[in-house]
Design an enzyme around this catalytic site. Structure first.
Site, mmCIF file in Angstrom:
data_model
loop_
_atom_site.group_PDB
_atom_site.id
_atom_site.type_symbol
_atom_site.label_atom_id
_atom_site.label_comp_id
_atom_site.label_asym_id
_atom_site.label_seq_id
_atom_site.Cartn_x
_atom_site.Cartn_y
_atom_site.Cartn_z
ATOM 1 N N CYS A 83 0.839 -1.201 0.000
ATOM 2 C CA CYS A 83 0.000 0.000 0.000
ATOM 3 C C CYS A 83 0.872 1.249 0.000
ATOM 4 O O CYS A 83 2.102 1.154 0.054
ATOM 5 C CB CYS A 83 -0.931 0.011 1.215
ATOM 6 S SG CYS A 83 -0.019 0.102 2.779
ATOM 7 N N ASP A 502 57.604 -4.193 20.828
ATOM 8 C CA ASP A 502 57.001 -5.064 21.838
ATOM 9 C C ASP A 502 57.548 -6.474 21.581
ATOM 10 O O ASP A 502 57.924 -6.803 20.457
ATOM 11 C CB ASP A 502 55.478 -5.028 21.685
ATOM 12 C CG ASP A 502 54.800 -6.040 22.580
ATOM 13 O OD1 ASP A 502 55.082 -6.027 23.782
ATOM 14 O OD2 ASP A 502 54.007 -6.853 22.061
ATOM 15 N N ASP A 701 51.340 -5.160 19.099
ATOM 16 C CA ASP A 701 50.187 -5.883 18.543
ATOM 17 C C ASP A 701 49.059 -6.080 19.536
ATOM 18 O O ASP A 701 47.982 -6.541 19.166
ATOM 19 C CB ASP A 701 50.626 -7.253 18.023
ATOM 20 C CG ASP A 701 50.917 -8.221 19.160
ATOM 21 O OD1 ASP A 701 51.435 -7.768 20.198
ATOM 22 O OD2 ASP A 701 50.624 -9.416 19.008
#
Length: 808
Positions: A83, A502, A701
């Site tokens: 509709c 690291d 990381d």
């Protein structure tokens, strides 16, 4: 105040002055916080306050400045509407999407027409949004496939104009050649010398082919600015209209019917032809500088086999929705990011990791879109689709880096902003000096000098010097898995003199394994391991995971602890059944008043062997020790040697104990070690080095590396690590190989050298060319050729970066 960002694809820019004018115009708008315009990419990245302005107003501002914004159109068939309320709902939702300019839905035809900004939204995202509403959009493929890139359309248009201009200009050039005494022997058709024939040939070139310069000049002057179009329009118009004046004056003198008149139609026509040719070469070369993006896009799968409503169907990969079950057959590319729900296979992830050895995957493992399924049949649940996939995010980072502005470009922007008015002034002065002093009363020679100065000084090369190098450099780096988040980072990286690494997952593989189990007297090994494994069960630390994995491999059942607390930098506390268990460093034992003096010599010998020893206590009594070892990456030592050869100092920072760290440093050649550092202490160590005048790159990381990555001059995240680390970093090293650090620094050095070469030659070219032209040593047509060549040479020099050899 919330800030939104948008990217607009802009057409109509001809030189650096255009880009500067758009940038200034946007920045003057209420609500616009930042605006960067990239001439080479023809894009503008804008940060704005949505409460004060919107994308529509930004586009209108660009158009008011005399340029245009590219919008795409898509047409869809809509299913599920029943509709008018349905069609209104779909239309309203589409119009609310960021990047959609206008959407109209026709209930009777069950279609939707959408105008949108391709930089902000895609048809796939529209489909998913409407799918969530309970309706379906199906793109009309004939329109989608017929779409042509705006730059390709412009190249075709300019090519046609160049061909027409070249055909019409050739007779004028032929006639001009015969004017010189040393070329008088060349035969020229008499008609080519006729002023009216020359006028007929030059007029289409001047106003049809060259019409774009008049339009651009008008728009620039209307906005109280000046650009390359102003210079070209002024110079060619002066030659054309002066020749027209001489043609009219020749009526009655007999020249008009075939006699000789010194005209300058060829000056304006040949100039326009050469400038159009230069623009063509430039556009094609700029297209080549985006090769990295095209290669990355070429990795994507085109189709996917999905199961919907119990039915297997092949659909475009853009139509895959999160939650779909996707079938991946042997030899096919995984279409989207997802989780394997059934099957096992080996996947070639070399496009992402650089590792040539396929990785075994089975149910529960994550897979990445565009990786290659080698031998097994897989059922994969799609978790990330469209712009959320890993490859799409990589493409986005590369595009943003190519579109960002390096600090070195600011100098070129400032110069180009004031350049054109100065050049016009110099040209007028040159004309006056020649007309009144050098050759008094001689209008034609003075006009030639005026035109030559205007044309030789076009600032195209200056505007292209930096962005083309940034595009080529960041694109080449991306091909080797090095993603610079912006031009400023590409520029800064070459200044690095200290690299902090690291340890776990960066220098080492990050996958330690359980190597030694030493229970204390009175503890049975199996029970000791059960307690330790259960205590570490909830820890996300790689060492804890290795301990749990090693214990489970021994066939010992590990249970969930009743209580758990991680003590960063120390270890863990846990309640396992009725026992209070501690697992961690000597500092944790000292803090909890657990006596471990009797086993310190054993612990020291393990650490000298490069192992990490973890002490355990149960109910306040020492219970034993476990040791894990993390192997060094095969490429780490070679990569660190390369960094030393580049004159860099390499340090390693870790929360691990000093003996283990020093053993790994000795194995890899690292200069010095900062050990037993808590997560927040890593950022402080970076600051100490910066305070000593060092330019620091931090490479990590893990989540605990994020603060240090953010504080460092350049943060480099290993792409196999945590998303938080990659968010905080300036550079992502997708392949996890430390050689990428040296490659990133090398690429930065090469790019900055290339930019400096471009800026030097662009500035030197104008600095030398303007006085040479003003002094009368440069014919206007030659000035036009030189100007076109300068822009092309700058772009071609930038493209040399695409051949830089990198180790990765």
């Amino acid at each position: 105040m919330s800030t939104k960002e948008t990217t607009l694809q802009i057409t109509g820019m001809t030189c650096a002055a255009c880009a500067t004018r758009i940038e200034k115009g946007l920045k003057r708008m209420d609500g616009v916080e930042e605006a960067n315009v990239n001439l080479a990419l023809e894009k503008s990245k804008i940060a704005f306050d949505p409460e004060k302005t919107d994308v529509g107003e930004l586009k209108e501002k660009v158009r008011a400045l005399g340029y245009d914004v590219v919008t795409d159109k898509a047409e869809f068939n809509v299913t599920g509407m029943t509709c008018a309320a349905c069609s209104a709902r779909v239309e309203k939702r589409l119009n609310k999407m960021d990047g959609v300019d206008r959407a109209t839905v026709n209930l009777a035809l069950e279609t939707a027409a959408v105008e949108y900004n391709p930089e902000q939204v895609t048809p796939a995202e529209m489909k998913e949004t409407i799918h969530r509403l309970g309706y379906e959009l199906e793109e009309k493929k004939e329109e989608a496939e017929g779409a042509v890139d705006h730059r390709q359309r412009e190249i075709k248009k300019q090519t046609a104009k160049f061909i027409l201009s070249a055909i019409l200009s050739f007779p004028l050039l032929w006639a001009m050649v015969s004017h010189f005494s040393f070329t008088s022997f060349i035969w020229v058709p008499r008609a080519f010398l006729n002023p009216w024939v020359q006028l007929a040939l030059a007029t289409p070139v001047q106003f049809f082919v060259g019409g774009q310069f008049y339009v651009g000049a008008y728009k620039a002057l209307r906005n109280k600015s000046a650009n390359m179009d102003v210079l070209v329009a002024l110079g060619t118009s002066a030659a054309y209209f002066y020749s027209l004046y001489l043609s009219v004056r020749s009526i009655g003198s007999g020249a008009a019917s075939g006699g000789m008149v010194d005209l300058y139609y060829e000056t304006s026509a040949v100039l326009i032809t050469l400038i159009i040719l230069g623009k063509l070469f430039e556009a094609k070369a700029k297209g080549r500088s985006s090769e990295a993006i095209k290669k990355l896009m070429g990795l994507r799968a085109k189709e996917a086999t999905v199961v919907r409503d119990g039915r297997e169907m092949v659909i475009p990969v853009e139509d895959v929705l999160a939650g779909d079950i996707v079938f991946v057959k042997p030899g096919e590319k995984v279409p989207v990011d997802g989780i394997i729900v059934d099957g096992q296979s080996a996947l070639d992830e070399s496009m992402l990791t650089g590792e040539s050895v396929p990785v075994d995957k089975s149910a529960g493992d994550a897979v990445i879109g565009s990786t290659l399924n080698k031998n097994g049949f897989l059922k994969v649940e799609a978790t990330k689709v469209g712009r959320d996939t890993a490859l799409a995010q990589i493409i986005k980072v590369v595009e943003e880096a190519q579109g960002s502005k390096a600090p070195i470009q600011r100098m070129a922007d400032v110069i180009s902003g004031i350049f054109v008015p100065i050049v016009v002034g110099i040209a007028v002065v040159a004309f006056l000096v020649w007309y009144f002093a050098v050759q008094p009363g001689e209008f034609a020679p003075a006009l030639e000098k005026f035109i030559a100065v205007l044309v030789i000084a076009c600032p195209c090369a200056l505007g292209l010097a930096t962005p083309t190098s940034i595009m080529a450099g960041s694109g080449r780096a991306a091909e080797f898995g090095i993603l610079f988040k912006g031009g400023e980072h590409l520029e800064t990286t070459h200044r690095i003199d200290t690299v902090i690494l690291d340890k776990t997952g960066t220098v080492t593989n990050g996958k330690p394994s359980l190597t030694d189990v030493i229970p204390a007297e009175g503890f049975e090994e199996g029970e000791f391991l059960r307690l330790v494994g259960s205590a570490e069960k909830n820890s996300e630390h790689p060492l804890a995971e290795a301990i749990v994995f090693g214990i489970e491999e021994r066939g010992i059942r590990v249970e969930m602890p009743d209580g758990f607390e991680a003590v960063p930098g120390y270890g863990v506390r846990a309640q396992v059944g009725g026992s209070r268990v501690l697992v961690g460093t000597r500092r944790l034992m000292d803090r909890e008043k657990v006596d471990v003096n009797a086993v310190l010599n054993i612990m020291e010998s393990l650490e000298k062997a490069g192992k990490t020893a973890m002490l355990a206590a149960v109910d306040g009594r020492f219970a034993g020790m476990v040791a894990v070892a993390d192997t060094v990456k095969a490429t780490s030592a070679d990569a660190i040697r390369r960094l030393h050869d580049m004159g860099l100092e390499v340090l390693m920072i870790t929360g691990d104990n000093r003996r283990t760290a020093e053993a790994i440093a000795a194995e890899t050649g690292i200069d010095s070690v900062i050990a037993e550092v808590l997560p927040e202490g890593k950022a402080e160590e970076v600051k100490k080095l910066q305070a000593a005048g060092r330019k620091v790159a931090m490479v990590g990381d893990g989540i605990n590396d994020a603060p240090a990555l953010a504080v460092a001059d350049i943060g480099m995240a290993i792409g196999t690590g945590a998303d938080v680390a990659m968010e905080a970093a300036d550079v992502t090293l997708i392949r996890g190989d430390l050689n990428s650090i040296a490659d990133a620094i090398l690429m930065s050095k090469k790019t900055i050298t290339n930019i400096r070469q471009n800026l030097f030659w662009a500035l030197a070219y104008n600095s030398l060319g303007i006085p040479v032209a003003a002094a009368g040593f440069l014919a206007p047509w030659l000035a036009g050729a030189a100007m076109a060549f300068s822009s092309v040479s700058v772009v071609l020099n930038a493209l040399r970066l695409q051949r830089v050899k990198l180790k990765g």
